[in-house]
Design a protein around this motif. Structure first.
Motif, PDB file in Angstrom:
ATOM      1  N   PHE A 183       0.814  -1.196   0.000  1.00  0.00           N
ATOM      2  CA  PHE A 183       0.000   0.000   0.000  1.00  0.00           C
ATOM      3  C   PHE A 183       0.858   1.261   0.000  1.00  0.00           C
ATOM      4  O   PHE A 183       0.522   2.255  -0.644  1.00  0.00           O
ATOM      5  CB  PHE A 183      -0.924  -0.018   1.218  1.00  0.00           C
ATOM      6  CG  PHE A 183      -1.971   1.050   1.207  1.00  0.00           C
ATOM      7  CD1 PHE A 183      -3.085   0.942   0.391  1.00  0.00           C
ATOM      8  CD2 PHE A 183      -1.846   2.165   2.023  1.00  0.00           C
ATOM      9  CE1 PHE A 183      -4.058   1.932   0.380  1.00  0.00           C
ATOM     10  CE2 PHE A 183      -2.814   3.149   2.025  1.00  0.00           C
ATOM     11  CZ  PHE A 183      -3.927   3.037   1.205  1.00  0.00           C
ATOM     12  N   ALA A 184       1.965   1.250   0.720  1.00  0.00           N
ATOM     13  CA  ALA A 184       2.829   2.429   0.787  1.00  0.00           C
ATOM     14  C   ALA A 184       3.374   2.792  -0.586  1.00  0.00           C
ATOM     15  O   ALA A 184       3.547   3.975  -0.902  1.00  0.00           O
ATOM     16  CB  ALA A 184       3.976   2.180   1.761  1.00  0.00           C
ATOM     17  N   SER A 224     -12.161   1.387  -4.925  1.00  0.00           N
ATOM     18  CA  SER A 224     -11.826   0.302  -4.022  1.00  0.00           C
ATOM     19  C   SER A 224     -10.557   0.634  -3.239  1.00  0.00           C
ATOM     20  O   SER A 224     -10.485   1.684  -2.609  1.00  0.00           O
ATOM     21  CB  SER A 224     -11.684  -1.008  -4.804  1.00  0.00           C
ATOM     22  OG  SER A 224     -11.574  -2.111  -3.932  1.00  0.00           O
ATOM     23  N   LEU A 225      -9.520  -0.214  -3.286  1.00  0.00           N
ATOM     24  CA  LEU A 225      -8.290   0.091  -2.567  1.00  0.00           C
ATOM     25  C   LEU A 225      -7.652   1.367  -3.110  1.00  0.00           C
ATOM     26  O   LEU A 225      -6.967   2.083  -2.381  1.00  0.00           O
ATOM     27  CB  LEU A 225      -7.297  -1.076  -2.663  1.00  0.00           C
ATOM     28  CG  LEU A 225      -6.062  -0.951  -1.763  1.00  0.00           C
ATOM     29  CD1 LEU A 225      -6.467  -0.924  -0.299  1.00  0.00           C
ATOM     30  CD2 LEU A 225      -5.075  -2.078  -2.027  1.00  0.00           C
ATOM     31  N   LEU A 246      -7.286   8.655  -0.283  1.00  0.00           N
ATOM     32  CA  LEU A 246      -7.563   9.243   1.027  1.00  0.00           C
ATOM     33  C   LEU A 246      -6.295   9.324   1.871  1.00  0.00           C
ATOM     34  O   LEU A 246      -6.081  10.293   2.598  1.00  0.00           O
ATOM     35  CB  LEU A 246      -8.633   8.428   1.761  1.00  0.00           C
ATOM     36  CG  LEU A 246     -10.044   8.468   1.166  1.00  0.00           C
ATOM     37  CD1 LEU A 246     -10.935   7.416   1.823  1.00  0.00           C
ATOM     38  CD2 LEU A 246     -10.658   9.852   1.313  1.00  0.00           C
ATOM     39  N   ALA A 247      -5.470   8.297   1.764  1.00  0.00           N
ATOM     40  CA  ALA A 247      -4.237   8.255   2.557  1.00  0.00           C
ATOM     41  C   ALA A 247      -3.118   9.096   1.959  1.00  0.00           C
ATOM     42  O   ALA A 247      -2.136   9.392   2.639  1.00  0.00           O
ATOM     43  CB  ALA A 247      -3.768   6.803   2.696  1.00  0.00           C
ATOM     44  N   ARG A 275       3.148  -3.539   5.221  1.00  0.00           N
ATOM     45  CA  ARG A 275       2.759  -2.184   4.827  1.00  0.00           C
ATOM     46  C   ARG A 275       1.239  -2.023   4.837  1.00  0.00           C
ATOM     47  O   ARG A 275       0.717  -0.967   5.196  1.00  0.00           O
ATOM     48  CB  ARG A 275       3.306  -1.870   3.438  1.00  0.00           C
ATOM     49  CG  ARG A 275       4.808  -1.620   3.408  1.00  0.00           C
ATOM     50  CD  ARG A 275       5.267  -1.299   2.011  1.00  0.00           C
ATOM     51  NE  ARG A 275       6.663  -0.885   1.986  1.00  0.00           N
ATOM     52  CZ  ARG A 275       7.313  -0.501   0.883  1.00  0.00           C
ATOM     53  NH1 ARG A 275       6.664  -0.487  -0.285  1.00  0.00           N
ATOM     54  NH2 ARG A 275       8.569  -0.130   0.943  1.00  0.00           N
ATOM     55  N   VAL A 276       0.520  -3.059   4.425  1.00  0.00           N
ATOM     56  CA  VAL A 276      -0.943  -2.999   4.439  1.00  0.00           C
ATOM     57  C   VAL A 276      -1.460  -2.923   5.866  1.00  0.00           C
ATOM     58  O   VAL A 276      -2.374  -2.152   6.182  1.00  0.00           O
ATOM     59  CB  VAL A 276      -1.539  -4.223   3.707  1.00  0.00           C
ATOM     60  CG1 VAL A 276      -3.029  -4.342   3.982  1.00  0.00           C
ATOM     61  CG2 VAL A 276      -1.290  -4.117   2.209  1.00  0.00           C
TER      62      VAL A 276
END
Length: 401
Positions: free
Chosen positions: A80-81, A108-109, A115-116, A176-177
């Motif tokens: 994710f990072a 989705s992800l 958002l992050a 990371r997730v």
């Protein structure tokens, strides 16, 4: 829509590949689309949203995350990072190129990622954020992975299946997730947020939207995608979501100040398509284009369509104004116009060897059963008195310095 292939180099040494959907006319805003987990920029949602935004004058970049689609790198080691880092690079590219804040859109992800990412991109560079079917708990994506995650944590990597596709997943991906606290990230946002989610989403439940909406600060909005599946595989669902985002984005991507409306006359500006142009009056903007059959994008009427429309609309207005002034029972008219290029053979007053005569044919149908024969004939006769008709009869085009 005109599409430009974009390549962005990462610090890791691989390239991210994207497709920039450009408006046929001028660019009033920019957007960045983040696709769903293990999808690519070619997903139905990505294509539909990007092209819907471009129709609204918003250039939209849809790109492949590291290790997916046309982008380099290893997806199984990214995590994710890395998605967040990819988004920062892509957003910076758009902001530098177009010199204005970007609308972030994620599916989705990809929705969780935008958002992050907001804090890393910077408040001044973000106009607003929209998500489709985004999870509120990023680690939940691990539940979609079929494989021995415990063994991967112990050995460092292993084979897994995600959505029926095989991947080699690394320990770093999992760690990371698991480290993401998305609710806290959303609570820190101070940007307009639009959440789109289906109550029947079987992959990411509607409770995720509720959690995100509760964590977000105003201005925030929600749109229900009732009946849609998570991936928006039905093109009608994808197009609906796209139209909602495009309409909502208008509030946060105002027209650029360097495109003033002309005080008089009409200004035509070249756009991004092969033939696409944007027409500006003192109070309106619209597109003109050519059909796909001759290489255009068919995003607006052709120049001859506009010429015929000018004569037709002026004719209709003149007839109605005259009938209204007379108090006659006129119920409207239908005017069909066509353009033909060579009628020299029909002209007895010209040298057929040298002249080329073009015609605008106009067929008028009058509505109103209570109109007398004389009234109908007079309304038809008055059609030739419309200002555009007179202008075309006495036309002289000048090129001014």
């Amino acid at each position: 829509m005109p599409t430009e292939t974009i390549t962005i180099q990462t610090e890791a040494g691989h390239a991210l590949e994207g497709s920039l959907e450009l408006p046929t006319g001028l660019t009033r805003g920019i957007a960045l689309f983040a696709h769903c987990f293990t999808c690519t920029r070619q997903s139905k949602a990505a294509v539909a949203v990007a092209r819907a935004l471009s129709k609204e004058g918003i250039a939209c970049l849809r790109f492949d995350f590291t290790g997916l689609g046309g982008s380099g790198g290893e997806f199984g080691r990214a995590g994710f990072a890395t998605d967040v880092a990819d988004l920062v690079l892509a957003a910076n590219y758009l902001v530098e190129r177009f010199e204005q804040p970007v609308l972030l859109v994620g599916h989705s992800l990809g929705g969780a990622a935008v958002l992050a990412t907001a804090e890393d991109i910077g408040a001044d560079n973000i106009a607003a954020i929209a998500t489709i079917g985004a999870p509120s708990d990023v680690p939940h994506v691990l539940e979609r992975i079929k494989g021995d995650l415990v063994a991967i944590r112990a050995t460092g990597e292993g084979e897994v299946s995600i959505g029926g596709r095989a991947f080699t997943l690394g320990r770093e991906f999992i760690e990371r997730v698991e480290s993401v606290d998305l609710i806290a990230e959303v609570n820190r946002l101070r940007k307009p947020v639009l959440l789109l989610h289906s109550p029947t989403d079987a992959v990411v439940g509607i409770d995720n939207a509720s959690a995100l909406f509760g964590a977000a600060t105003h201005p925030k909005s929600f749109v229900s995608l009732e009946g849609a599946d998570h991936l928006l595989l039905d093109s009608r669902d994808a197009e609906f979501a796209a139209s909602m985002i495009a309409s909502w984005a208008h509030r946060y991507l105002p027209l650029r100040d360097d495109w003033p409306m002309p005080e008089e006359g009409v200004v035509v500006k070249t756009g991004h398509g092969k033939f696409g142009t944007e027409v500006h009056t003192d109070s309106h903007r619209f597109l003109a284009d050519e059909p796909r059959s001759v290489g255009g994008d068919d995003t607006g009427p052709t120049p001859y369509d506009l010429l015929l429309a000018a004569l037709g609309t002026c004719t209709a207005m003149t007839m109605k104004m005259y009938a209204d002034r007379k108090g006659w029972p006129f119920e409207g008219a239908s005017i069909h116009l066509t353009h033909e290029r060579d009628h020299a053979k029909d002209c007895v007053q010209c040298d057929q060897e040298r002249a080329k005569i073009e015609t605008l044919d106009r067929r008028i149908e009058i509505f109103g059963d209570a109109l007398s024969k004389e009234q109908r004939e007079r309304i038809i006769a008055i059609a030739d008195q419309c200002p555009v008709h007179k202008t075309l009869e006495n036309l002289c085009v000048r090129n001014c310095e």
